[in-house]
Write a protein that holds these residues in place. Structure first.
Motif, PDB file in Angstrom:
ATOM      1  N   CYS A  26       0.908  -1.268   0.102  1.00 37.22           N
ATOM      2  CA  CYS A  26      -0.011  -0.096   0.074  1.00 37.22           C
ATOM      3  C   CYS A  26       0.936   1.075  -0.005  1.00 37.22           C
ATOM      4  O   CYS A  26       1.930   1.218   0.596  1.00 37.22           O
ATOM      5  CB  CYS A  26      -0.774   0.033   1.160  1.00 37.22           C
ATOM      6  SG  CYS A  26      -1.919   1.275   1.322  1.00 37.22           S
ATOM      7  N   CYS A  28      -0.309   4.328   0.569  1.00 30.73           N
ATOM      8  CA  CYS A  28      -0.987   5.435   1.330  1.00 30.73           C
ATOM      9  C   CYS A  28       0.000   6.350   2.277  1.00 30.73           C
ATOM     10  O   CYS A  28       1.036   5.560   2.728  1.00 30.73           O
ATOM     11  CB  CYS A  28      -2.353   5.117   2.018  1.00 30.73           C
ATOM     12  SG  CYS A  28      -1.896   4.304   3.504  1.00 30.73           S
ATOM     13  N   CYS A  31       0.526   4.340   5.569  1.00 26.62           N
ATOM     14  CA  CYS A  31       1.648   3.108   5.410  1.00 26.62           C
ATOM     15  C   CYS A  31       2.849   3.529   4.989  1.00 26.62           C
ATOM     16  O   CYS A  31       3.878   2.868   5.626  1.00 26.62           O
ATOM     17  CB  CYS A  31       1.260   2.210   4.305  1.00 26.62           C
ATOM     18  SG  CYS A  31      -0.488   1.329   4.792  1.00 26.62           S
ATOM     19  N   HIS A  87      -3.867   1.399   8.493  1.00 29.15           N
ATOM     20  CA  HIS A  87      -4.818   2.276   7.706  1.00 29.15           C
ATOM     21  C   HIS A  87      -6.158   1.925   7.683  1.00 29.15           C
ATOM     22  O   HIS A  87      -6.476   0.809   8.080  1.00 29.15           O
ATOM     23  CB  HIS A  87      -4.466   2.581   6.237  1.00 29.15           C
ATOM     24  CG  HIS A  87      -4.511   1.288   5.181  1.00 29.15           C
ATOM     25  ND1 HIS A  87      -3.605   1.142   4.171  1.00 29.15           N
ATOM     26  CD2 HIS A  87      -5.119   0.284   5.299  1.00 29.15           C
ATOM     27  CE1 HIS A  87      -3.782  -0.008   3.755  1.00 29.15           C
ATOM     28  NE2 HIS A  87      -4.701  -0.612   4.420  1.00 29.15           N
TER      29      HIS A  87
HETATM   30 ZN   LIG Z   1      -2.150   2.265   3.416  1.00 27.86          ZN
END
Ligand SMILES: [Zn+2]
Length: 88
Positions: A26, A28, A31, A87
């Motif tokens: 991931c 994001c 993360c 997340h």
């Molecule tokens: Zn994430």
């Protein structure tokens, strides 16, 4: 004058390169921050006293072993965070 851990800058610089090799990870913000924090917890810090602009030059002179250790720690951190993402 500031005290700065130049390993932290190196970890952030290397993060994108490591994530490129891990398509399942991931990407994001949360993360990515978790990956960096986890990697830094496994790396010895390297502090320098800096003025503005000086940091990058010093980081460029970092030992090859430190760079390798950063990549290894990042790869392990990506695995850890990917297996247990925090997340929403
Ligand atoms: Zn994430």
């Amino acid at each position: 004058m500031k005290v700065k851990n130049i390993v932290e800058g190196l970890v952030w610089e290397s993060l994108e390169r490591v994530l490129d090799t891990k398509p399942d990870a991931c990407k994001c913000d949360k993360c990515q921050a978790d990956i960096v924090a986890s990697a830094l917890n496994h790396l010895p810090p390297k502090y320098v006293v800096t003025e503005m602009g000086e940091t990058i030059a010093r980081a460029g002179g970092l030992d090859h072993r430190v760079r390798t250790a950063v990549l290894v720690a990042l790869a392990e951190a990506v695995e850890l965070v990917t297996s247990r993402p925090r997340h929403e």
